[in-house]
Design an enzyme around this catalytic site. Structure first.
Site, short mmCIF file in Angstrom:
data_model
loop_
_atom_site.label_atom_id
_atom_site.label_comp_id
_atom_site.label_asym_id
_atom_site.label_seq_id
_atom_site.Cartn_x
_atom_site.Cartn_y
_atom_site.Cartn_z
N GLY A 4 24.55 -9.60 6.44
CA GLY A 4 25.81 -9.68 5.93
C GLY A 4 26.00 -9.62 4.39
O GLY A 4 27.09 -9.17 4.02
N CYS A 5 24.56 -9.28 3.96
CA CYS A 5 24.52 -8.76 2.50
C CYS A 5 24.59 -7.49 2.39
O CYS A 5 23.78 -7.09 2.46
CB CYS A 5 23.39 -9.49 1.71
SG CYS A 5 23.23 -9.90 0.35
N ILE A 6 25.91 -6.80 1.92
CA ILE A 6 25.82 -5.63 1.93
C ILE A 6 25.78 -4.78 0.18
O ILE A 6 26.01 -5.46 -0.76
CB ILE A 6 27.58 -5.15 2.02
CG1 ILE A 6 28.29 -5.70 3.10
CG2 ILE A 6 28.24 -3.64 1.90
CD1 ILE A 6 29.53 -6.18 3.15
N PRO A 21 20.26 -11.64 3.24
CA PRO A 21 20.94 -12.14 4.58
C PRO A 21 21.73 -11.18 5.00
O PRO A 21 21.95 -9.84 4.58
CB PRO A 21 21.47 -12.93 3.23
CG PRO A 21 20.95 -13.01 1.53
CD PRO A 21 20.86 -12.43 1.71
#
Lengths: 142, 110, 100
Positions: free
Chosen positions: B108-110, B106
């Site tokens: 913005g999935c860090i 996704p």
């Protein structure tokens, strides 16, 4: 300084300015990714579409023939990310032979109003956009 | 890097996400789930199928809070919660469920 | 000697289309591709420049479709072609000039 900053010390007004057409360069797609990532930080986010940026929002984009990913459906998800203010400059549309009817129907569901659908696109004149820009804490231009 | 599924080569990146999401099917999902140590139940499939439908419509994998909000709306308060999703996917719904659904990581999935 | 000119930049950001049209001979063809296809929309400054020019003007259909510009928005005097038309135009002219 905006009121929000004085209150919590953290909410800022973020404006992402979109001035490039999609597909010809990578700017439009990169800007959208930055918006989606930035949406995790609970700021007061607005997007502006002016100059060739208005072309990002045209409806019925079909990229099969050019072998690129059509990323325009992602604009329809912005409401889910609480990005609900998309300012589109009227003069930029007119200069390009477009009207609001040529743009996607972008809406968000207002959780505080029984999920009522409301339009995300706000048509503004150049002067109105100027005032919106003057009111921002942070502006990022693509 | 690739998985072998029923004699077909399915390419993936260094983190295990599919390179071509059109290669996804339920057998591929089963292998991906097994790698994650997850025993797929109807509840797992419900989330995975929801993610696939979301991607089909918007061309993005939703961030976790967007997923929670959307599930809350369509499936009710109990299933639309971080707690429920982490019970199903202990190492992170975004990371694990998206991977099993064959979606990219996704944004913005860090 | 005739030339096929291609323009791939938006006429609203760069002046490539205007410059190309004013340098093209009547026997030449101008083909708008990629972001250049926005020049084909009717009722704009670019459309006026096209109708004043001597060269024959074309636009690549797949690039229009990708950008959501339907054919009913295309200015008079601009013909829509596919990749096969692009190839045919290149073959019909002595040289290709890409305005980059």
């Amino acid at each position: 300084m905006s009121e929000g900053m004085e209150e919590g010390g953290s909410i800022k007004k973020f404006m992402y300015m979109n001035r490039k057409a999609p597909y010809g360069t990578i700017y439009a797609l990169e800007a959208l990714e930055v918006v989606l990532i930035g949406a995790a930080f609970d700021q007061d986010v607005s997007l502006a579409f002016l100059d060739d940026g208005v072309f990002q929002l045209t409806k019925d984009q079909d990229t099969k023939g050019i072998g690129m990913k059509n990323f325009s459906p992602a604009f329809k998800a912005l409401g889910d990310y609480d990005v609900t203010k998309l300012y589109v400059e009227k003069e930029s549309l007119e200069e390009r032979g477009l009207t609001a009817d040529d743009l996607m129907d972008l809406v968000y569901e207002d959780e505080d109003d029984d999920w009522a659908e409301k339009p995300s696109i706000r048509l503004v004149s150049r002067d109105e956009l100027k005032a919106v820009l003057a009111d921002q804490d942070v502006i990022m231009s693509f | 890097m690739a998985y072998e599924v029923n004699g077909i080569t399915v390419e993936h990146d260094e983190e295990g996400y599919l390179s071509d999401l059109t290669q996804w099917n339920e057998d591929v999902a089963a292998i991906l789930a097994n790698d994650e140590g997850i025993d797929m139940t109807d509840e797992h499939w419900e989330v995975v199928n929801f993610l696939r439908e979301y991607y089909d419509e918007y061309q993005i994998a939703p961030a976790i809070r967007v997923l929670v909000k959307a599930l809350k709306k369509t499936m009710g308060k109990e299933k639309g919660s971080n707690k429920y999703l982490y019970t199903l996917f202990p190492y992170g719904p975004a990371k694990q469920a998206c991977k099993i659904a064959g979606l990219p990581k996704p944004t913005g999935c860090i | 000697m005739s030339i096929l000119h291609t323009v791939n930049k938006s006429p609203f950001q760069k002046n490539d289309l205007a410059s190309c049209l004013s340098h093209a001979s009547d026997a030449d063809a101008v083909l708008m591709i990629e972001d250049g296809v926005y020049g084909a929309i009717k009722g704009t400054k670019a459309a006026a420049q096209i109708s004043a020019a001597g060269a024959t003007v074309f636009v690549l259909g797949v690039d229009l479709a990708a950008r959501g510009i339907s054919e009913d928005k295309i200015a008079d005097g601009v013909s829509v072609v596919g990749y096969d038309g692009f190839v045919k135009l290149a073959a019909e002219h002595n040289a290709v000039n890409s305005w980059l």
